[in-house]
Design an enzyme around this catalytic site. Structure first.
Site, PDB file in Angstrom:
ATOM      1  N   HIS A 104      -4.424 -10.654 -10.741  1.00  0.00           N
ATOM      2  CA  HIS A 104      -5.590  -9.759 -10.675  1.00  0.00           C
ATOM      3  C   HIS A 104      -6.462  -9.890 -11.938  1.00  0.00           C
ATOM      4  O   HIS A 104      -7.130  -8.932 -12.332  1.00  0.00           O
ATOM      5  CB  HIS A 104      -5.195  -8.281 -10.497  1.00  0.00           C
ATOM      6  CG  HIS A 104      -4.135  -8.028  -9.464  1.00  0.00           C
ATOM      7  ND1 HIS A 104      -4.148  -8.617  -8.224  1.00  0.00           N
ATOM      8  CD2 HIS A 104      -3.009  -7.253  -9.498  1.00  0.00           C
ATOM      9  CE1 HIS A 104      -3.091  -8.201  -7.549  1.00  0.00           C
ATOM     10  NE2 HIS A 104      -2.378  -7.394  -8.288  1.00  0.00           N
ATOM     11  N   TYR A 142       6.807  -3.080  -8.780  1.00  0.00           N
ATOM     12  CA  TYR A 142       5.969  -2.612  -9.894  1.00  0.00           C
ATOM     13  C   TYR A 142       6.808  -2.016 -11.039  1.00  0.00           C
ATOM     14  O   TYR A 142       6.365  -1.971 -12.165  1.00  0.00           O
ATOM     15  CB  TYR A 142       5.039  -1.488  -9.399  1.00  0.00           C
ATOM     16  CG  TYR A 142       3.719  -1.911  -8.826  1.00  0.00           C
ATOM     17  CD1 TYR A 142       3.508  -3.185  -8.310  1.00  0.00           C
ATOM     18  CD2 TYR A 142       2.656  -1.003  -8.776  1.00  0.00           C
ATOM     19  CE1 TYR A 142       2.279  -3.537  -7.772  1.00  0.00           C
ATOM     20  CE2 TYR A 142       1.434  -1.354  -8.239  1.00  0.00           C
ATOM     21  CZ  TYR A 142       1.246  -2.626  -7.733  1.00  0.00           C
ATOM     22  OH  TYR A 142       0.032  -2.962  -7.203  1.00  0.00           O
ATOM     23  N   SER A 157      -3.079  -3.102   0.006  1.00  0.00           N
ATOM     24  CA  SER A 157      -4.170  -2.194   0.363  1.00  0.00           C
ATOM     25  C   SER A 157      -5.274  -2.379  -0.670  1.00  0.00           C
ATOM     26  O   SER A 157      -5.022  -2.610  -1.847  1.00  0.00           O
ATOM     27  CB  SER A 157      -3.692  -0.741   0.371  1.00  0.00           C
ATOM     28  OG  SER A 157      -3.286  -0.358  -0.921  1.00  0.00           O
ATOM     29  N   GLY A 172       0.805  -1.219   0.000  1.00  0.00           N
ATOM     30  CA  GLY A 172       0.000   0.000   0.000  1.00  0.00           C
ATOM     31  C   GLY A 172       0.833   1.261   0.000  1.00  0.00           C
ATOM     32  O   GLY A 172       1.917   1.309  -0.572  1.00  0.00           O
ATOM     33  N   GLY A 173       0.323   2.276   0.665  1.00  0.00           N
ATOM     34  CA  GLY A 173       1.009   3.565   0.726  1.00  0.00           C
ATOM     35  C   GLY A 173       0.583   4.532  -0.365  1.00  0.00           C
ATOM     36  O   GLY A 173       1.061   5.661  -0.418  1.00  0.00           O
ATOM     37  N   ASP A 223      -3.069 -12.021  -2.338  1.00  0.00           N
ATOM     38  CA  ASP A 223      -2.705 -10.600  -2.349  1.00  0.00           C
ATOM     39  C   ASP A 223      -2.803 -10.064  -0.920  1.00  0.00           C
ATOM     40  O   ASP A 223      -3.192  -8.922  -0.684  1.00  0.00           O
ATOM     41  CB  ASP A 223      -3.583  -9.782  -3.308  1.00  0.00           C
ATOM     42  CG  ASP A 223      -2.882  -8.513  -3.800  1.00  0.00           C
ATOM     43  OD1 ASP A 223      -1.669  -8.360  -3.539  1.00  0.00           O
ATOM     44  OD2 ASP A 223      -3.539  -7.669  -4.418  1.00  0.00           O
TER      45      ASP A 223
END
Ligand code: ZN
Length: 391
Positions: free
Chosen positions: A225, A131, A290, A69-70, A286
């Site tokens: 996903h 990523y 977040s 997240g973040g 996952d």
């Protein structure tokens, strides 16, 4: 070395084997047979499984074990996983990854967490990179990381079709995949490229372009996903029919489902109905990602955390709601992910396999007991072995 004999188990290996006994020595299964008889004075723990289902421990190919997240600022960084998060979800093998943030989250921290989880009794691996592109590595290259770092099984999750990614071209992704492929070949590992697929219009086109214009097969990529939307699911089914394995994310929220995501168990049913080979479909949690919910104006409304119990939950829904055969649904959370990551000894029950197994109630598929590496972590629905700092 502890010897354990599980009697009267309804074994799904994941293929159904009927009622069997399972003999375990130390961390390994040594025999699966009917009415095992031992003429020995060696100390032996004997357990009556009372015809509960015994299946392999779940293999999770994507968890943000050090937190993720973040994207909504520093206060939205998610907490790291604890041992009991995995155990309560029946997960005995985890694969850690960084996500959007590789500045305040580091691979060094990821490796320390992997090693810590191993010391606590789980099986744990990780992906180098995150990523972004150019890929951040530990030793200086993707190939070296895969070859030289024991628990590194590939690179990921590298982002395509996402505003948070580096907008890399298929040529750039091909170079990364080539390095991962050679690194995997030279070290006997998967060298897989875990691909985070966002909600962008281009969907899986970057991967199709690599396969079309280079010698790298689609099976080098492991996109996740894929249940994000019906459109992406359709593209994923095309990808699977051309030889790749696709992954569905089990963690979700009612708000995200209402926003168009296809529920993980439903995506499995749709892909099977569309004729995808059951061995090319997987789930991952996952966990600790977040899960942001945006309103119609694109503003962040709420933020939740991915749960490691989600995979077991979706397995249950796949069988009880979507009416998928247990052995088929089980493959998506055991045998298939273990094969994609080339984790020998994982995802199947047979003599020589690691003694990672679950006892499930045969009616509702609720979790009764968890064994990892031949040791009990949950018995009779109670966690009996916790992480170092867990109360
Ligand atoms: Zn992702």
């Amino acid at each position: 070395m502890t010897m354990r004999l599980l009697r009267n188990a309804q074994v799904f290996a994941p293929q159904p084997l009927g009622i069997q006994d399972i003999l375990i020595s130390g961390s390994q299964i040594v025999a699966i047979a009917e009415h095992i008889r031992l003429d020995t004075n060696i100390e032996l723990e004997e357990i009556d499984c009372e015809q509960r289902i015994v299946c392999p421990g779940l293999v999770d190919t994507l968890t943000h074990i050090t937190g993720g997240g973040g994207e909504g600022g520093f206060a939205t960084r998610t907490p790291e996983m604890r041992l009991s998060d995995a155990i309560s979800g029946g997960v005995t093998t985890v694969t850690g990854a960084l996500g959007t943030d590789a500045v305040c989250r580091t691979h060094q921290e990821l490796i320390a967490k992997v090693k810590g989880l191993k010391e606590e009794g789980l099986s744990a691996y990780f992906y180098t990179g995150n990523y972004h592109y150019p890929v951040k590595t530990i030793t200086g290259s993707v190939q070296q990381d895969i070859m030289l770092l024991e628990e590194c099984v590939g690179i990921g999750e590298i982002a395509i079709a996402d505003h948070r990614g580096s907008q890399l071209s298929w040529q750039e992704l091909a170079k990364v995949a080539a390095e991962a492929r050679v690194g995997g070949m030279c070290s006997g590992k998967a060298g897989i490229v875990s691909v985070h697929v966002g909600s962008g219009e281009d969907k899986l086109s970057t991967l199709f372009n690599v396969a079309e214009h280079t010698n790298i097969p689609l099976s080098q990529f492991y996109p996740t996903h894929i249940n994000r939307s019906p459109e992406l699911l359709a593209d994923g089914i095309r990808f699977a029919k051309r030889g790749g394995t696709i992954d569905f994310t089990a963690s979700s929220t009612p708000e995200i489902i209402a926003g168009g995501e296809v529920k993980c168990a439903t995506a499995l049913r749709i892909a099977l109905t569309e004729g995808v080979d059951p061995s090319q479909l997987t789930f991952s949690t996952d966990g600790h990602a977040s899960l942001p919910h945006f309103n119609a104006l694109g503003e962040l409304e709420s933020l939740k955390v991915g749960s490691m119990q989600s995979m077991l939950h979706e397995l249950r829904d796949a069988v009880l709601v979507e009416q998928i055969a247990l052995e088929t649904a089980l493959k998506a959370v055991t045998e298939n992910p273990a094969r994609v990551l080339r984790l020998s000894g994982k995802g199947k029950l047979h003599p020589g396999a690691d003694a990672d197994l679950l006892l499930l109630d045969p009616e509702q598929l609720t979790l009764h007991s968890v064994m990892a590496g031949g040791a009990w972590f949950m018995r009779n629905q109670s966690i009996i072995r916790k992480g170092t700092f867990e109360a």
